[in-house]
Design an enzyme around this catalytic site. Structure first.
Site, short mmCIF file in Angstrom:
data_model
loop_
_atom_site.label_atom_id
_atom_site.label_comp_id
_atom_site.label_asym_id
_atom_site.label_seq_id
_atom_site.Cartn_x
_atom_site.Cartn_y
_atom_site.Cartn_z
N LYS A 29 67.32 0.49 75.30
CA LYS A 29 67.75 1.16 76.56
C LYS A 29 69.45 0.82 76.67
CE LYS A 29 65.71 -0.01 80.38
NZ LYS A 29 64.99 -0.64 81.35
O1 G3P Z 1 63.87 -1.59 84.59
C1 G3P Z 1 64.79 -0.66 85.46
C2 G3P Z 1 64.28 -0.30 86.91
O2 G3P Z 1 62.92 -0.56 86.73
C3 G3P Z 1 64.86 -1.45 87.90
O3 G3P Z 1 63.86 -1.66 88.90
O4 G3P Z 1 62.89 -2.41 91.00
O5 G3P Z 1 64.89 -3.57 89.95
O6 G3P Z 1 65.13 -1.41 90.93
P1 G3P Z 1 64.18 -2.39 90.31
#
Ligand code: G3P
Length: 226
Positions: free
Chosen positions: A86
């Site tokens: 990523k």
């Molecule tokens: O992995 C990236 C993404 O899923 C971030 O999620 O919940 O931290 O906004 P969040």
């Protein structure tokens, strides 16, 4: 829509793979810190749980393209062929995506908040684009709508670059994108569990059981053949 687990909690990952139709794991640096373990310690544990043929996404942290490319090389060496690197879609990230796409592929463009970022990452050769649905909502835009627009852009890449929608706060956001036909979404295990939380379902099942018990006088299951 392929359902991916967004977590580095090994117990939750085990449970997800035992019960649910999930087909990969994504992590990010924040998620890794929550495991309480060293990054490669927990990542190798996850690789052991999901096996060598299942997709695992691991994020780079480098600030310039050379460093990101070096990280990508180490990530691939440590975690195997089916590991997607990523890379945040910044200017240095785009440079790194172009290099990595030519060298070994398996690249996910992440931290995507706009259609313009998604377009550039796809054009640079990323395999997946990860828009942050809920974080876009938090900026008072509509994360689902931005993701649908990105999906329309990806339609022009003939399946080479696919959607990996990320950052969800509720089931509704996930299912709206499933309905739209996006290729995959990565979702926190607690939200995946909530997909089945419904008092009406529990009540219906309890009533079926109660009807059988009251008719036949015992707790029935369909292995009772006499
Ligand atoms: O992995 C990236 C993404 O899923 C971030 O999620 O919940 O931290 O906004 P969040």
């Amino acid at each position: 829509m392929r359902l991916i687990v967004d977590s580095a909690d090994t117990e939750k990952i085990r449970k997800m793979f035992e019960y649910y139709p999930v087909s990969g794991v994504t992590t990010n640096p924040t998620i890794l810190t929550k495991s309480g373990k060293k990054p490669y310690e927990v990542l190798r544990e996850i690789r052991g749980i999901i096996g060598p043929e299942t997709d695992l996404h691991v994020q780079t942290l480098g600030e310039d393209a050379d460093e990101i490319v070096h990280e990508a090389t180490v990530i691939k060496r440590m975690l195997g062929e089916k590991t997607f690197v990523k890379i945040p879609v910044t200017r240095e990230g785009i440079k790194a995506i172009r290099i990595c796409a030519q060298r070994f592929g398996h690249i996910t463009g992440t931290a995507v908040y706009s259609t313009a970022q998604a377009y550039l990452a796809a054009e640079a050769g990323a395999d997946y684009i990860a828009p942050y649905v809920n974080r876009i909502d938090d900026l008072s835009q509509n994360g689902v709508e931005v993701t649908k627009k990105i999906q329309n852009i990806l339609g022009q890449y003939a399946g080479k670059t696919r959607m990996l929608a990320a950052s969800f706060r509720n089931v509704h956001q996930v299912i709206e994108l499933a309905e739209y036909g996006v290729y995959s979404a990565t979702v926190d295990p607690d939200i995946i569990e909530r997909m089945l939380t419904n008092d009406s379902v529990d009540a219906a099942i309890a009533k079926f059981s109660a009807d059988m018990t009251s008719a036949y006088g015992e707790q029935m299951v369909m292995t009772h053949t006499d």
